[in-house]
Write a protein that holds these residues in place. Structure first.
Motif, PDB file in Angstrom:
ATOM      1  N   UNK A 132      -5.656  31.956  38.038  1.00  0.00           N
ATOM      2  CA  UNK A 132      -5.751  33.410  38.126  1.00  0.00           C
ATOM      3  C   UNK A 132      -4.674  33.915  39.078  1.00  0.00           C
ATOM      4  N   UNK A 133      -3.879  34.864  38.591  1.00  0.00           N
ATOM      5  CA  UNK A 133      -2.784  35.426  39.378  1.00  0.00           C
ATOM      6  C   UNK A 133      -3.238  36.792  39.886  1.00  0.00           C
ATOM      7  N   UNK A 134      -3.332  36.933  41.218  1.00  0.00           N
ATOM      8  CA  UNK A 134      -3.864  38.160  41.810  1.00  0.00           C
ATOM      9  C   UNK A 134      -2.957  39.363  41.580  1.00  0.00           C
ATOM     10  N   UNK A 135      -1.645  39.134  41.501  1.00  0.00           N
ATOM     11  CA  UNK A 135      -0.732  40.257  41.335  1.00  0.00           C
ATOM     12  C   UNK A 135      -0.797  40.840  39.924  1.00  0.00           C
ATOM     13  N   UNK A 136      -0.840  39.978  38.913  1.00  0.00           N
ATOM     14  CA  UNK A 136      -0.896  40.460  37.533  1.00  0.00           C
ATOM     15  C   UNK A 136      -2.328  40.614  37.034  1.00  0.00           C
ATOM     16  N   UNK A 137      -3.298  40.181  37.844  1.00  0.00           N
ATOM     17  CA  UNK A 137      -4.722  40.285  37.489  1.00  0.00           C
ATOM     18  C   UNK A 137      -4.996  39.665  36.127  1.00  0.00           C
ATOM     19  N   UNK A 138      -4.455  38.458  35.927  1.00  0.00           N
ATOM     20  CA  UNK A 138      -4.622  37.782  34.644  1.00  0.00           C
ATOM     21  C   UNK A 138      -4.650  36.272  34.845  1.00  0.00           C
ATOM     22  N   UNK A 139      -5.139  35.576  33.826  1.00  0.00           N
ATOM     23  CA  UNK A 139      -5.169  34.119  33.842  1.00  0.00           C
ATOM     24  C   UNK A 139      -3.964  33.571  33.092  1.00  0.00           C
TER      25      UNK A 139
END
Length: 416
Positions: A132-139
């Motif tokens: 999970x990437x916090x900046x892009x809010x996606x997996x």
């Protein structure tokens, strides 16, 4: 392996010409890769050319164009240069302009992997495992074997195009938890196939990439790799594993030099930069809801670390003891004293970034006066300008004479 003691070997002059693989540089100072934010629709612009011409005219031995993606889904920004035939005319124009100022020019090539922006790219970000990437809010999507083989070939194709475009070197990005670096990291790589588990298997992708790049370019241009010594994240790659990876990279005989770096663009970006964390400026540059998130919890992600000149030297020394490969010291290179110290300790080159954003002509100033001090105060506000053209924000407010010499040209970004 132990290098000869300083008293037993000649200490090079950092400002004298030096050999980097097949390329002769006019000095041992490299403008480090800093994403310029000046490309458009994956192509070179006049602003990007001007950016590198300023640094070439200011005296560096080589300037590095960053970051050039080897595949469409490997971009952190949709405007980043993408290696394709349409990009070659602009890249040739750039290399010719830099050469006209007497400097060499390198292209940083890589795949952003989990750091990529899936929304902007219109494709899932790839990683060794689901992250999970916090900046892009996606997996992310776990890369398949076919993905990895394609990406290795894409690095080779990019290197060949770089040579065709007139670059003197390519720098393969193996750091900051971009794709290859995320495979090296035990925190992010939870695979059970031949690309995960043990350190040799986690290093497999990096080694395949550098071998493919060398095979593609032969001895036409220099090949550099940028390697993390420490992710700066609990459970990530650390020096005890970076040392054997550096040895294996050396054993491939694919590299002319290794540049040493640190930090995770995924989990701890400020670990590389040291100095202030510009939370307010980062928040202002981000869209909602990220802007509110940074204001609320940004201090847990964007941590401040004390700055000192040569702040990566202590770790880099241990890599220096382990390999004979030429090494490029990065991190807090701001003046002649730390440059001379790097030379005395067995490093062949030094790389500068923020200090040159502040003063593109700093190398010429140091040549004229060995006591010249950098004006960079390590506020790191330059980090937030990648969305409008990377530059030192302090230089914008100086006298007209200084501003004309130092200011970077901002570009208006469509749909930023």
């Amino acid at each position: 392996m132990n290098l000869p003691r300083t008293s037993e070997r000649e200490v090079p002059d950092v400002l004298a010409p030096a050999q980097l693989g097949p390329v002769t540089l006019r000095n041992r100072i490299v403008k480090a890769a800093t994403y310029e934010g000046l490309s458009r629709r994956n192509l070179v612009t006049d602003d990007l050319i001007d950016f590198h011409v300023r640094h070439a005219a200011g005296g560096v031995g080589m300037t590095t164009v960053a970051y050039c993606a080897v595949a469409p889904e490997g971009r952190t920004d949709r405007h980043q240069i993408l290696w394709r035939p349409e990009a070659l005319p602009g890249l040739r124009k750039l290399t010719e302009a830099v050469h006209a100022e007497g400097a060499a020019v390198s292209a940083q090539i890589g795949h952003a992997g989990p750091v990529a922006n899936p929304r902007a790219n219109g494709a899932p970000a790839l990683a060794p495992s689901r992250i999970f990437h916090k900046t892009t809010l996606s997996f992310t999507h776990a890369a398949s074997r076919e993905d990895l083989h394609r990406i290795v070939r894409a690095h080779a194709d990019a290197a060949a195009m770089a040579a065709e475009a007139g670059f003197d070197a390519v720098e393969v990005h193996l750091g900051h938890n971009y794709l290859a670096s995320s495979f090296l990291s035990p925190k992010f790589n939870r695979r059970t196939d031949a690309y995960g588990g043990s350190l040799p298997d986690r290093a497999r992708l990096s080694l395949e990439i550098v071998r493919a790049v060398r095979e593609a370019v032969g001895n036409r241009i220099a090949v550099i790799a940028k390697l993390n010594m420490d992710d700066g994240v609990p459970g990530g790659l650390w020096l005890d594993e970076a040392i054997p990876v550096a040895r294996w990279l050396e054993e491939t005989e694919a590299l002319d030099a290794l540049e040493l770096t640190a930090g995770s663009s995924l989990a701890n970006p400020m670990y590389l930069f040291k100095g202030d964390a510009p939370l307010r400026e980062f928040a202002a540059a981000m869209p909602q809801p990220l802007r509110s998130g940074i204001k609320l919890v940004g201090n847990h992600v964007l941590r401040s670390y004390p700055y000192q000149d040569g702040y990566l030297l202590a770790d880099a020394r241990q890599i220096r003891e382990a390999v004979t490969l030429p090494l490029i010291l990065l991190g807090g290179i701001t003046g002649r004293p730390i440059m001379d110290r790097a030379m005395a300790e067995g490093f062949q080159f030094v790389a500068m970034a923020r200090a040159l954003l502040r003063e593109p002509d700093l190398v010429d100033r140091i040549r004229e006066d060995a006591t010249a001090k950098s004006l960079c105060i390590h506020c790191n506000k330059c980090m937030t300008t990648i969305y409008s053209g990377t530059r030192c924000v302090l230089a914008e407010h100086e006298s007209p004479r200084s501003a004309s010499r130092q200011a970077q040209t901002a570009v208006t970004r469509e749909d930023a």
